[in-house]
Design a protein around this motif. Structure first.
Motif, mmCIF file in Angstrom:
data_model
loop_
_atom_site.group_PDB
_atom_site.id
_atom_site.type_symbol
_atom_site.label_atom_id
_atom_site.label_comp_id
_atom_site.label_asym_id
_atom_site.label_seq_id
_atom_site.Cartn_x
_atom_site.Cartn_y
_atom_site.Cartn_z
ATOM 1 N N TRP A 40 37.815 13.382 4.124
ATOM 2 C CA TRP A 40 37.744 12.128 4.975
ATOM 3 C C TRP A 40 38.250 12.778 6.294
ATOM 4 N N LEU A 41 39.507 13.654 6.245
ATOM 5 C CA LEU A 41 40.306 14.155 7.464
ATOM 6 C C LEU A 41 39.290 15.170 7.984
ATOM 7 N N HIS A 42 38.787 15.817 7.031
ATOM 8 C CA HIS A 42 37.734 16.988 7.642
ATOM 9 C C HIS A 42 36.894 16.576 8.539
ATOM 10 N N LYS A 43 36.248 15.115 8.050
ATOM 11 C CA LYS A 43 35.284 14.469 8.987
ATOM 12 C C LYS A 43 35.915 13.893 10.235
ATOM 13 N N VAL A 44 37.253 13.642 10.164
ATOM 14 C CA VAL A 44 37.946 13.208 11.458
ATOM 15 C C VAL A 44 37.699 14.305 12.433
#
Ligand SMILES: O=C(O)C(=O)C[C@]1(C(=O)O)C=C[C@@H](O)C=C1
Length: 357
Positions: free
Chosen positions: A73-77
Motif C-alpha cells: 500500500w505504501l508503494h502505491k502511495v
C-alpha cells in the motif's frame, strides 16, 4: 564525534526551503485508509507519508501491525502521489522487506534505539544502502550517548543520510505529556552534532491531539528541520493510538499557522522564547516533584498518626537541610536561597501532616 558529524549528507533535507513534514497514520490498517489519508495529505506542505507496518506494543495481544501487505500500500502511495514513503523498522528482516518495496525513509523507534544489539543488526542490514534516509528516534530514556552511539553504528556502515527525531522521553513523574520533551537535551545534541537534521514528533510527546500545535511551535523555535505528526482519514476509528491522530485537513491547517509564525518571528524574540520554553519545562518538572514529595509527606503523616509519632522531627530535618545545602553548593546554588526554599518545603510538609491529625 567529528567524523560522524562530517559524514552527514544533508542534501535530502536542505533541498526544501521549509521544514520537512512527514505525516500519516500510526498504523496501516487497510489499503483504502492508506490511500485516502495520503490523498488528503498530498500538498506542498507534506513531503513524506508515514505508516507503521510492524507495531512494537508495550503489551502483547494488541494489534501489532498489518505486516508485509502494508508495504504494498505504501508503494502505491509513492506511485500515485509522488510523496516519499516512510515506515518503522526494528530488525534485519524489516529492513530487507522495506527496501524491496522501495520505502524511502526508515525510522528506528525509541525502544530499538535503546538497544545496541537491535541497532547493530539494523546497521549491518543497511550496509551500503546509501540512498535511504534513516531517522533515529531518541531512546526512551534521556541518554544522549546511547542516541549518538546508534548514529555511530549506522554511520560506521556507510549510512550518510541520517536524521534524528525528538519524540520525548519516558517519565515516571506526573506529566501532562505521554513522553516528556527535553528541549535542553536536544539543544546539547545540536551543539555536539550540528549537521544532523532534527525532526520533532509532537504526536508521541503529547499522546493526544491537544498540545500538538504547541509542541510543533516549540520545535520551530528551536529551529528543528522538520516534524513527524500522525494523521488518519478517520481518527476515531484508528486501530492504534486513536487519541493522538488528527485529520489531514487539521494537519494542513496547523502547518499553515506554523509557516506564518516562522515568517513573522524576529530573531531576538526567538532566542528569548527558546530560553523561556526551557524555563517552563523545568518549572513543570519542579512542580511535579513537589507534588510527589507532598504525597510522600502525607503518607508519612498517616503513619505517624497511627503510630503516635510526633510530626516535627528535628534531627531528621537538620540532616535533610545539611545534605541539601552540601549538594546545592556542589551545583553552585546559594546556601541562603536553598535554606529558604527548604524552610518553606518543611513548613508545608508539617502543615499537610497536621491536616491529617
Ligand atoms: O522525615 C519525616 O518524618 C517527615 O515527615 C518528612 C519531613 C520533611 O518534609 O522533610 C517533615 C517533617 C519532619 O520534621 C522532618 C522531615
Amino acid at each position: 564525534m567529528e567524523k560522524l558529524n562530517n559524514s552527514i549528507d544533508r542534501s535530502w533535507i536542505d533541498k526544501w526551503n521549509h521544514p520537512f513534514i512527514i505525516s500519516g497514520p500510526c498504523s496501516a490498517e487497510s489499503e483504502q485508509q492508506i490511500l485516502e489519508t495520503a490523498k488528503r495529505l498530498n500538498s506542498s506542505y507534506v513531503q513524506g507519508f508515514r505508516a507503521g507496518i510492524w507495531k512494537p506494543r508495550t503489551k502483547p495481544n494488541n494489534f501489532e501491525g498489518i505486516g508485509k501487505k502494508g508495504l504494498e500500500w505504501l508503494h502505491k502511495v509513492k506511485k500515485s502521489t509522488g510523496l516519499m514513503v516512510a515506515t518503522e523498522i526494528a530488525n534485519a528482516e524489516h529492513v530487507k522487506l522495506a527496501i524491496s518495496f522501495g520505502i524511502d525513509i526508515l525510522w528506528i523507534g525509541a525502544r530499538s534505539t535503546a538497544s545496541p544489539f537491535a541497532i547493530q543488526e539494523i546497521a549491518d542490514a543497511l550496509e551500503k544502502e546509501n540512498n535511504k534516509i534513516i531517522l533515529v528516534k531518541n531512546p526512551i530514556h534521556p541518554d544522549i550517548e546511547l542516541w549518538i552511539g546508534a548514529l555511530e553504528r549506522l554511520s560506521g556502515k556507510g549510512i550518510r543520510k541520517l536524521g534524528v527525531i525528538h519524540r520525548g522521553f519516558y517519565t515516571y513523574q506526573n506529566s501532562r505529556y505521554r513522553n516528556q520533551p527535553n528541549w535542553n537535551l536536544v539543544l546539547n545534541f545540536r551543539t555536539l552534532l550540528p549537521r544532523i537534521p532534527i525532526l520533532c514528533d509532537p504526536s508521541h510527546i503529547c499522546g493526544k491531539t491537544e498540545g500538538i500545535l504547541d509542541i510543533a511551535k516549540k520545535a520551530y523555535h528551536f529551529q528543528y528541520e522538520g516534524l513527524m505528526i500522525e494523521s488518519h482519514c478517520d481518527p476515531d476509528q484508528a486501530w492504534s493510538d486513536a487519541q493522538q491522530q488528527i485529520t489531514p485537513e487539521n494537519l494542513l491547517k496547523m502547518l499553515k499557522t506554523l509557516t506564518h509564525l516562522e515568517k513573522s518571528d524576529q530573531k531576538s524574540q526567538r532566542s528569548l522564547d527558546s530560553f523561556r520554553i526551557l524555563i517552563d519545562e523545568l518549572d513543570e518538572n519542579i512542580i511535579s516533584l513537589l507534588a510527589e514529595r507532598m504525597d510522600i509527606s502525607k503518607k508519612l503523616g498517616t503513619l505517624k498518626k497511627s503510630s503516635d509519632i510526633s510530626i516535627f522531627q528535628p534531627s531528621r530535618w537538620k540532616d535533610i537541610m545539611k545534605k541539601s545545602i552540601t549538594f546545592g553548593k556542589s551545583l553552585e546554588i546559594s546556601e541562603k536561597f536553598l535554606e529558604e526554599v527548604f524552610q518553606l518545603l518543611h513548613q508545608e510538609s508539617i502543615k499537610v501532616q497536621n491536616q491529617i491529625r
